[in-house]
Design a protein around this motif. Structure first.
Motif, PDB file in Angstrom:
ATOM      1  N   ALA A 218      57.368  67.825  42.231  1.00 26.24           N
ATOM      2  CA  ALA A 218      56.689  68.715  43.278  1.00 26.24           C
ATOM      3  C   ALA A 218      56.247  70.111  42.645  1.00 26.24           C
ATOM      4  CB  ALA A 218      57.278  68.936  44.690  1.00 26.24           C
ATOM      5  N   PHE A 219      57.157  70.655  42.053  1.00 25.37           N
ATOM      6  CA  PHE A 219      57.046  72.073  41.252  1.00 25.37           C
ATOM      7  C   PHE A 219      56.051  71.956  40.419  1.00 25.37           C
ATOM      8  CE2 PHE A 219      58.428  74.938  37.888  1.00 25.37           C
ATOM      9  CZ  PHE A 219      58.368  76.102  38.413  1.00 25.37           C
ATOM     10  N   ARG A 220      56.142  70.915  39.595  1.00 29.00           N
ATOM     11  CA  ARG A 220      55.137  70.692  38.559  1.00 29.00           C
ATOM     12  C   ARG A 220      53.485  70.578  38.983  1.00 29.00           C
ATOM     13  NH1 ARG A 220      56.504  65.992  35.331  1.00 29.00           N
ATOM     14  NH2 ARG A 220      57.113  67.480  33.574  1.00 29.00           N
ATOM     15  N   GLN A 221      53.332  70.104  40.234  1.00 25.75           N
ATOM     16  CA  GLN A 221      52.214  69.997  41.073  1.00 25.75           C
ATOM     17  C   GLN A 221      51.882  71.449  41.553  1.00 25.75           C
ATOM     18  OE1 GLN A 221      51.703  66.464  43.277  1.00 25.75           O
ATOM     19  NE2 GLN A 221      50.193  67.418  44.754  1.00 25.75           N
ATOM     20  N   LEU A 222      52.991  72.091  42.195  1.00 26.53           N
ATOM     21  CA  LEU A 222      52.563  73.545  42.906  1.00 26.53           C
ATOM     22  C   LEU A 222      52.206  74.501  41.908  1.00 26.53           C
ATOM     23  CD1 LEU A 222      55.750  73.558  45.175  1.00 26.53           C
ATOM     24  CD2 LEU A 222      53.494  73.879  45.933  1.00 26.53           C
ATOM     25  N   ARG A 223      52.795  74.475  40.476  1.00 24.97           N
ATOM     26  CA  ARG A 223      52.524  75.587  39.503  1.00 24.97           C
ATOM     27  C   ARG A 223      51.190  75.514  39.245  1.00 24.97           C
ATOM     28  NH1 ARG A 223      55.772  78.906  36.293  1.00 24.97           N
ATOM     29  NH2 ARG A 223      54.793  78.132  34.427  1.00 24.97           N
ATOM     30  N   LEU A 224      50.238  74.550  39.543  1.00 21.88           N
ATOM     31  CA  LEU A 224      48.900  74.421  39.433  1.00 21.88           C
ATOM     32  C   LEU A 224      48.169  75.420  40.309  1.00 21.88           C
ATOM     33  CD1 LEU A 224      48.146  70.589  39.101  1.00 21.88           C
ATOM     34  CD2 LEU A 224      48.526  72.454  37.228  1.00 21.88           C
ATOM     35  N   SER A 332      54.391  65.403  50.900  1.00 18.45           N
ATOM     36  CA  SER A 332      54.630  66.141  52.010  1.00 18.45           C
ATOM     37  C   SER A 332      55.468  67.452  51.712  1.00 18.45           C
ATOM     38  CB  SER A 332      55.463  65.365  53.003  1.00 18.45           C
ATOM     39  OG  SER A 332      56.157  66.077  54.120  1.00 18.45           O
ATOM     40  N   LEU A 333      56.340  67.277  50.812  1.00 19.07           N
ATOM     41  CA  LEU A 333      57.026  68.311  50.241  1.00 19.07           C
ATOM     42  C   LEU A 333      56.065  69.503  49.517  1.00 19.07           C
ATOM     43  CD1 LEU A 333      59.571  69.706  49.340  1.00 19.07           C
ATOM     44  CD2 LEU A 333      59.957  68.429  47.186  1.00 19.07           C
ATOM     45  N   VAL A 334      55.239  68.876  48.934  1.00 16.98           N
ATOM     46  CA  VAL A 334      54.408  69.835  48.236  1.00 16.98           C
ATOM     47  C   VAL A 334      53.450  70.825  49.342  1.00 16.98           C
ATOM     48  CG1 VAL A 334      52.215  70.027  46.935  1.00 16.98           C
ATOM     49  CG2 VAL A 334      54.056  68.788  45.997  1.00 16.98           C
ATOM     50  N   ALA A 335      52.979  69.994  50.389  1.00 19.06           N
ATOM     51  CA  ALA A 335      52.249  70.682  51.343  1.00 19.06           C
ATOM     52  C   ALA A 335      52.973  71.527  51.920  1.00 19.06           C
ATOM     53  CB  ALA A 335      51.795  69.617  52.260  1.00 19.06           C
ATOM     54  N   THR A 336      54.357  71.148  52.248  1.00 19.14           N
ATOM     55  CA  THR A 336      55.243  72.321  53.218  1.00 19.14           C
ATOM     56  C   THR A 336      55.455  73.387  52.439  1.00 19.14           C
ATOM     57  OG1 THR A 336      56.170  70.289  54.212  1.00 19.14           O
ATOM     58  CG2 THR A 336      57.324  72.281  54.427  1.00 19.14           C
ATOM     59  N   LEU A 337      56.061  73.239  51.125  1.00 21.08           N
ATOM     60  CA  LEU A 337      56.202  74.495  50.174  1.00 21.08           C
ATOM     61  C   LEU A 337      54.909  75.202  50.102  1.00 21.08           C
ATOM     62  CD1 LEU A 337      58.427  72.638  47.505  1.00 21.08           C
ATOM     63  CD2 LEU A 337      59.133  74.515  49.116  1.00 21.08           C
ATOM     64  N   ASP A 338      53.762  74.592  50.033  1.00 17.57           N
ATOM     65  CA  ASP A 338      52.505  75.525  49.826  1.00 17.57           C
ATOM     66  C   ASP A 338      52.298  76.438  50.912  1.00 17.57           C
ATOM     67  OD1 ASP A 338      50.354  76.176  48.346  1.00 17.57           O
ATOM     68  OD2 ASP A 338      49.095  74.586  49.088  1.00 17.57           O
ATOM     69  N   ALA A 339      52.640  75.701  52.019  1.00 19.19           N
ATOM     70  CA  ALA A 339      52.109  76.496  53.214  1.00 19.19           C
ATOM     71  C   ALA A 339      53.079  77.604  53.489  1.00 19.19           C
ATOM     72  CB  ALA A 339      52.314  75.424  54.388  1.00 19.19           C
ATOM     73  N   LEU A 340      54.415  77.503  53.220  1.00 22.30           N
ATOM     74  CA  LEU A 340      55.246  78.669  53.330  1.00 22.30           C
ATOM     75  C   LEU A 340      54.955  79.702  52.158  1.00 22.30           C
ATOM     76  CD1 LEU A 340      58.517  77.214  54.708  1.00 22.30           C
ATOM     77  CD2 LEU A 340      57.051  78.774  55.741  1.00 22.30           C
ATOM     78  N   LEU A 341      54.738  79.319  51.021  1.00 23.77           N
ATOM     79  CA  LEU A 341      54.563  80.205  49.842  1.00 23.77           C
ATOM     80  C   LEU A 341      53.297  81.170  50.111  1.00 23.77           C
ATOM     81  CD1 LEU A 341      55.180  78.042  46.824  1.00 23.77           C
ATOM     82  CD2 LEU A 341      56.562  79.841  47.483  1.00 23.77           C
ATOM     83  N   ALA A 342      52.202  80.493  50.954  1.00 23.42           N
ATOM     84  CA  ALA A 342      51.101  81.399  51.172  1.00 23.42           C
ATOM     85  C   ALA A 342      51.137  82.054  52.514  1.00 23.42           C
ATOM     86  CB  ALA A 342      49.830  80.230  51.333  1.00 23.42           C
ATOM     87  N   ALA A 343      52.308  82.029  53.033  1.00 22.77           N
ATOM     88  CA  ALA A 343      52.323  82.817  54.420  1.00 22.77           C
ATOM     89  C   ALA A 343      53.642  83.380  54.458  1.00 22.77           C
ATOM     90  CB  ALA A 343      52.257  81.667  55.452  1.00 22.77           C
ATOM     91  N   PRO A 344      53.879  84.626  54.123  1.00 20.80           N
ATOM     92  CA  PRO A 344      55.103  85.400  53.984  1.00 20.80           C
ATOM     93  C   PRO A 344      55.265  85.707  55.449  1.00 20.80           C
ATOM     94  CG  PRO A 344      53.159  86.700  53.329  1.00 20.80           C
ATOM     95  CD  PRO A 344      52.666  85.169  53.130  1.00 20.80           C
ATOM     96  N   GLU A 345      54.552  85.802  56.549  1.00 18.15           N
ATOM     97  CA  GLU A 345      54.936  86.038  57.828  1.00 18.15           C
ATOM     98  C   GLU A 345      55.597  85.050  58.228  1.00 18.15           C
ATOM     99  OE1 GLU A 345      50.977  83.891  57.918  1.00 18.15           O
ATOM    100  OE2 GLU A 345      51.967  85.564  56.753  1.00 18.15           O
ATOM    101  N   LEU A 346      55.384  83.835  58.013  1.00 13.23           N
ATOM    102  CA  LEU A 346      55.841  82.351  58.631  1.00 13.23           C
ATOM    103  C   LEU A 346      57.389  82.211  57.977  1.00 13.23           C
ATOM    104  CD1 LEU A 346      53.254  79.659  58.315  1.00 13.23           C
ATOM    105  CD2 LEU A 346      54.221  81.083  60.461  1.00 13.23           C
TER     106      LEU A 346
END
Length: 391
Positions: A218-224, A332-346
């Motif tokens: 998942a991390f490999r995918q998120l790095r993109l 699902s893991l990638v999407a959940t991590l991506d959403a929180l990385l993009a939203a510091p307020e969450l």
């Protein structure tokens, strides 16, 4: 009043051992006991007997030994304490079924010797996915799991860290006094501001079911999408899976942005969590409450968690919040991590809620008080309302 504690203990690094370490220290500081003796396994370069934090540590048995239960029972007969607290899990005495069966006989042997006892069960093997956990034993493993439950509940009071475990035991053994004591945190809560640069942290005792390979893919995918993202892999190997971390690191050695730390001393853990933006628990199987969730909450870190029954129970029973993803599902893991990385307020909203809950109700002092209550109950059940009890 003399209390004996039977527990795994540092320097061996296990979640149950860390629990025993912190609760033993809290009990010693409580002043409720005239004398505390801690019985644990032998360790290289450690004396067989030493003073530590106001109690006596006796390194009694050899890991993987098949006579552990007898050794503990014999020592308890000689010490004749007022109360024994067993801090147990299904594999705390070694890698083999024989060693663990022997060690887990000790509550029954102590009871036969007339000792008042309290057992903490961090996991109930009958409720676990034993195949996912790669538990040895073949076709007899389920029978062995039932036997372990019978052996470890031979106490005056049984404590568990999950309400779902307490409810299950109460239904199975209606006459058994069961106390639910939430796992709680080990450390003094302190809000740590996020550092610059996004970083994921996985902190675990590593085994195939901890989901490390899932997280790395998942991390490999998120790095993109997050080219500055880093991942820290921290923690020792599970003793049942020697060489596992080395094999995973070899397979993912070319993946940039990954820090492989191995074992991290207790004194360095706050700094480790301070660097993290998110703490990730990508487990594919679990047996009980997670201390990592409580550590993250203690230091103001949001977490992303596999939607396993034990992990969901850890979160919901304590009134915490988490971002869950479908167990074993990389997308699902990638999407959940991506959403929180993009939203510091969450991230901040989740972390602040969890920090407040832990600071208010789930400190090590609160856990210690709950154990003193369980100890009093055991002594009164055995000796009556006039019994001498810790205060």
């Amino acid at each position: 009043m003399h209390l004996v504690i039977v527990t795994p203990f540092p320097p061996r690094v296990t979640g149950i051992g860390q629990y025993g370490y912190h609760l033993s220290r809290a009990l010693a500081r409580s002043g409720a006991f005239r004398r505390i003796t801690l019985l644990t396994e032998q360790a290289p370069h450690r004396p067989p007997r030493e003073r530590w934090e106001g109690l006596t540590v006796e390194r009694l048995w050899r890991r993987d030994g098949v006579a552990v239960g007898g050794q503990i029972a014999l020592r308890l007969r000689r010490l004749r304490p007022d109360l024994v607290w067993y801090n147990l899990g299904a594999s705390v005495f070694g890698r083999t079924p024989q060693a663990n069966l022997s060690g887990l006989l000790s509550p029954l042997l102590g009871r036969l010797a007339g000792l008042v006892s309290v057992v903490t069960l961090h996991e109930i093997a009958e409720l676990a996915d034993l195949r996912a956990l790669d538990v040895p034993g073949g076709p007899l493993v389920r029978l062995g799991a039932r036997l372990l439950t019978r052996l470890t509940t031979r106490a005056d009071v049984v404590c568990v860290t999950l309400r779902r475990h307490a409810d299950w035991l109460a239904a199975r053994y209606p006459d058994l006094p069961v106390v639910h004591i939430p796992h709680g945190t080990f450390d003094t809560p302190r809000w740590l501001a996020e550092t610059e640069g996004p970083e994921l942290l996985i902190f675990a005792t590593f085994a195939p079911f901890k989901g490390l390979e899932l997280l790395l893919t998942a991390f490999r995918q998120l790095r993109l999408r997050h080219p500055r993202l880093r991942l820290t892999v921290a923690g020792a190997e599970h003793p049942r899976f020697p060489g596992y971390l080395r094999r995973v690191r070899r397979a993912f050695g070319d993946l940039p942005g990954v820090r492989w730390l191995g074992y991290v001393p207790e004194a360095d853990l706050r700094h480790l969590f301070a660097r993290a933006t998110l703490v990730v628990l990508p487990y594919t199987a679990a047996t009980g409450a997670s201390s990592v969730l409580y550590r993250a909450a203690t230091w103001g870190r949001a977490f992303v968690v596999s939607d396993l029954p034990e992990l969901r129970a850890t979160v919901e029973e304590a009134g915490l919040q988490a971002a869950f993803f479908r167990c074993g599902d990389r997308e699902s893991l990638v999407a959940t991590l991506d959403a929180l990385l993009a939203a510091p307020e969450l991230r901040t909203a989740q972390a602040r809620h969890n920090y407040r809950v832990v600071a208010a109700h789930l400190t090590v002092e609160a856990t210690c008080r709950a154990y003193l209550g369980a100890f009093r109950r055991a002594l009164i059940l055995r000796h009556g309302v006039g019994a001498l009890v810790p205060t």
